[in-house]
Write an enzyme that holds these catalytic residues in place. Structure first.
Site, PDB file in Angstrom:
ATOM      1  NE  ARG A   1      -2.744   0.550   3.396  1.00 31.85           N
ATOM      2  CZ  ARG A   1      -2.094   1.072   4.446  1.00 31.85           C
ATOM      3  NH1 ARG A   1      -1.671   2.321   4.419  1.00 31.85           N
ATOM      4  NH2 ARG A   1      -1.886   0.355   5.535  1.00 31.85           N
TER       5      ARG A   1
ATOM      6  CE1 TYR B   1     -13.662  10.417 -18.185  1.00 35.13           C
ATOM      7  CE2 TYR B   1     -12.609  10.610 -16.040  1.00 35.13           C
ATOM      8  CZ  TYR B   1     -13.395   9.908 -16.925  1.00 35.13           C
ATOM      9  OH  TYR B   1     -13.913   8.691 -16.559  1.00 35.13           O
TER      10      TYR B   1
ATOM     11  CG  ASP C   1      -5.621  14.301 -17.243  1.00 36.24           C
ATOM     12  OD1 ASP C   1      -4.876  13.581 -17.945  1.00 36.24           O
ATOM     13  OD2 ASP C   1      -6.749  13.950 -16.867  1.00 36.24           O
TER      14      ASP C   1
ATOM     15  CE  LYS D   1      -8.606   6.469 -19.818  1.00 37.21           C
ATOM     16  NZ  LYS D   1      -9.765   5.675 -19.582  1.00 37.21           N
TER      17      LYS D   1
HETATM   18  N1  PLP Z   1      -8.178  11.811 -17.400  1.00 38.63           N
HETATM   19  C1  PLP Z   1      -8.658  11.650 -18.636  1.00 38.63           C
HETATM   20  C2  PLP Z   1      -8.341  12.674 -19.679  1.00 38.63           C
HETATM   21  C3  PLP Z   1      -9.450  10.537 -18.952  1.00 38.63           C
HETATM   22  O1  PLP Z   1      -9.931  10.391 -20.190  1.00 38.63           O
HETATM   23  C4  PLP Z   1      -9.739   9.591 -17.928  1.00 38.63           C
HETATM   24  C5  PLP Z   1     -10.581   8.405 -18.193  1.00 38.63           C
HETATM   25  O2  PLP Z   1     -11.169   8.257 -19.243  1.00 38.63           O
HETATM   26  C6  PLP Z   1      -9.228   9.813 -16.651  1.00 38.63           C
HETATM   27  C7  PLP Z   1      -8.438  10.920 -16.424  1.00 38.63           C
HETATM   28  C8  PLP Z   1      -9.509   8.854 -15.524  1.00 38.63           C
HETATM   29  O3  PLP Z   1      -8.692   7.738 -15.616  1.00 38.63           O
HETATM   30  P1  PLP Z   1      -9.017   6.335 -14.917  1.00 38.63           P
HETATM   31  O4  PLP Z   1     -10.198   5.747 -15.606  1.00 38.63           O
HETATM   32  O5  PLP Z   1      -7.748   5.561 -15.084  1.00 38.63           O
HETATM   33  O6  PLP Z   1      -9.315   6.630 -13.481  1.00 38.63           O
END
Ligand code: PLP
Length: 391
Positions: A52, A106, A178, A203
């Site tokens: 953890r 997102y 991000d 991704k």
């Molecule tokens: N940031 C972006 C741009 C995303 O498209 C996503 C998920 O689609 C996330 C963050 C969240 O990622 P996770 O599904 O791995 O938690």
């Protein structure tokens, strides 16, 4: 040695973070499927290995490899992209603090910011970063963090991270970016002054749609604060996921360069089709941020979006006609995925809110995989024909 900054990203994807080879050691690091590890008597707790804490050998290897790929002092692997985003924000904000965020986010990040953070006493202002002055107009003496996502999901806008980076430095705040849609292959965020680079490693980094993971990279002091929260809140990665992610990272640059190439070719092809109203892809001359993307992106990415004529019924018909591309949320894998944000990432936003973000009905988001270009064109041709039959 294997983390040297002068090494190519392709080399770092394979060897980054690896221990010095010893005769008899496996070429592929084994999964260390253990929650805990023997500790010496009287060892200080900071040296204890416990999964953890993020210091299991598989987790630690990924942390070193991602830091090498990002060009940062430190990195941390967490159990999802949302865990990386949420804990990075929480690591620098207390009740009474303020965060300024781009309005192009997102959907779940947007919900975190507009519903969850205010519940914890953190004020959030959303800005439109197409006006670079908007960041400065929105900050207050309590601003502790700025948040940007580029390229944006799903509209693929590209805003200059250097603008909020300079402001964050002036304020002593943290700029969090991000960079999921870009991956470290296409944008060198740390070099642009970003304090905390986060990715959903689910991704492009993982690349095979078979794991959920997140990473945050930055200075040792930024990352150690997130790690402290990971110990408390618990979204630590499983060692087997870390092992799978390492396997994905070995081909990161190969996959992403192929995805960049195919997506650009498809964007140009969609642009010529009468059934398509607009194509969103930063590599197209007609894209509003093309000049900036050309300056700051090494490749334009594997994501492209478009709006088909005929609205929602046309987009549904397009999706149903596909035989190769799969209709599914998520992105960045070797297989081409198609989704409509009104059904997936932006389902919780009203049609008006989506329209304000440039997401009308008929909007389709395509995550381009590594299949053959002509096969994808044939599949999308069938989709466009079906779409045009609806009106
Ligand atoms: N940031 C972006 C741009 C995303 O498209 C996503 C998920 O689609 C996330 C963050 C969240 O990622 P996770 O599904 O791995 O938690």
């Amino acid at each position: 040695m294997s983390d040297r900054a002068d090494l190519d990203l392709s080399t770092l994807g394979v060897h980054g973070g690896a221990p010095e080879p010893e005769p008899g050691a496996p070429v592929v690091p084994p999964v260390v499927q253990s929650a805990t590890f023997f500790g010496g008597t009287g060892e200080p707790s900071s040296r204890l290995l416990y999964s953890r804490y993020g210091n299991n050998p598989n987790q630690a290897l990924i942390a070193r490899k991602i830091a090498a790929l990002e060009g940062t002092e430190s990195s941390l692997l967490l159990s999802s992209g949302m865990a990386a985003i949420a804990l990075t924000i929480l690591s620098v904000t207390d009740a009474g603090d303020h965060l300024v965020a781009s309005k192009f986010l997102y959907g779940t990040t947007k919900t975190l910011l507009s519903e969850e953070l205010p519940r914890r006493g953190v004020d959030v202002s959303f800005v439109d970063p197409s006006d670079p002055g908007a960041w400065r107009d929105a900050v207050t003496p309590r601003t502790r963090a700025l948040l940007l996502e580029v390229p944006t999901n799903p509209t693929l806008r590209f805003f200059d991270p250097r603008v909020p980076a300079a402001l964050a430095e002036e304020l002593g705040a943290l700029l969090i970016v991000d960079g999921t849609f870009a991956s470290p292959v296409n944008v060198r965020f740390a070099e642009l002054g970003v304090g905390a680079v986060v990715h959903s490693a689910t991704k492009f980094l993982g690349g095979h749609s078979d794991l959920i993971a997140g990473v945050v990279s930055g200075s040792e002091s930024v990352v150690s604060k997130v790690q402290a929260l990971m110990k408390l809140y618990g979204p630590a990665p499983d060692p087997h996921m870390a092992w799978l992610l390492d396997r994905g990272l070995r081909t990161l640059t190969l996959r992403v360069s192929r995805q960049n190439e195919t997506a650009l070719a498809l964007a140009r092809w969609f642009e010529q089709r009468d059934e398509v109203e607009v194509v969103h892809y930063p590599g197209l001359e007609a894209h509003p941020d093309h000049a900036l993307a050309t300056e700051l992106m090494q490749g334009f990415g594997g994501m492209l979006s478009m709006v088909v004529r005929g609205g929602a019924p046309a987009a549904d018909a397009f999706s149903e006609a596909l035989r190769l591309a799969l209709v599914a949320p998520s992105l960045g894998g070797v297989e081409t995925l198609v989704s409509q944000p009104r059904h997936t990432s932006h389902i919780h936003q009203s049609p008006e809110e989506r329209l304000d973000l440039g997401i009308p009905d008929g909007f389709l988001r395509l995550s381009i995989g590594v299949e053959g270009l002509q096969d994808l064109k044939d599949d999308f041709s069938a989709g466009l024909q079906a779409a045009s039959g609806t009106h």
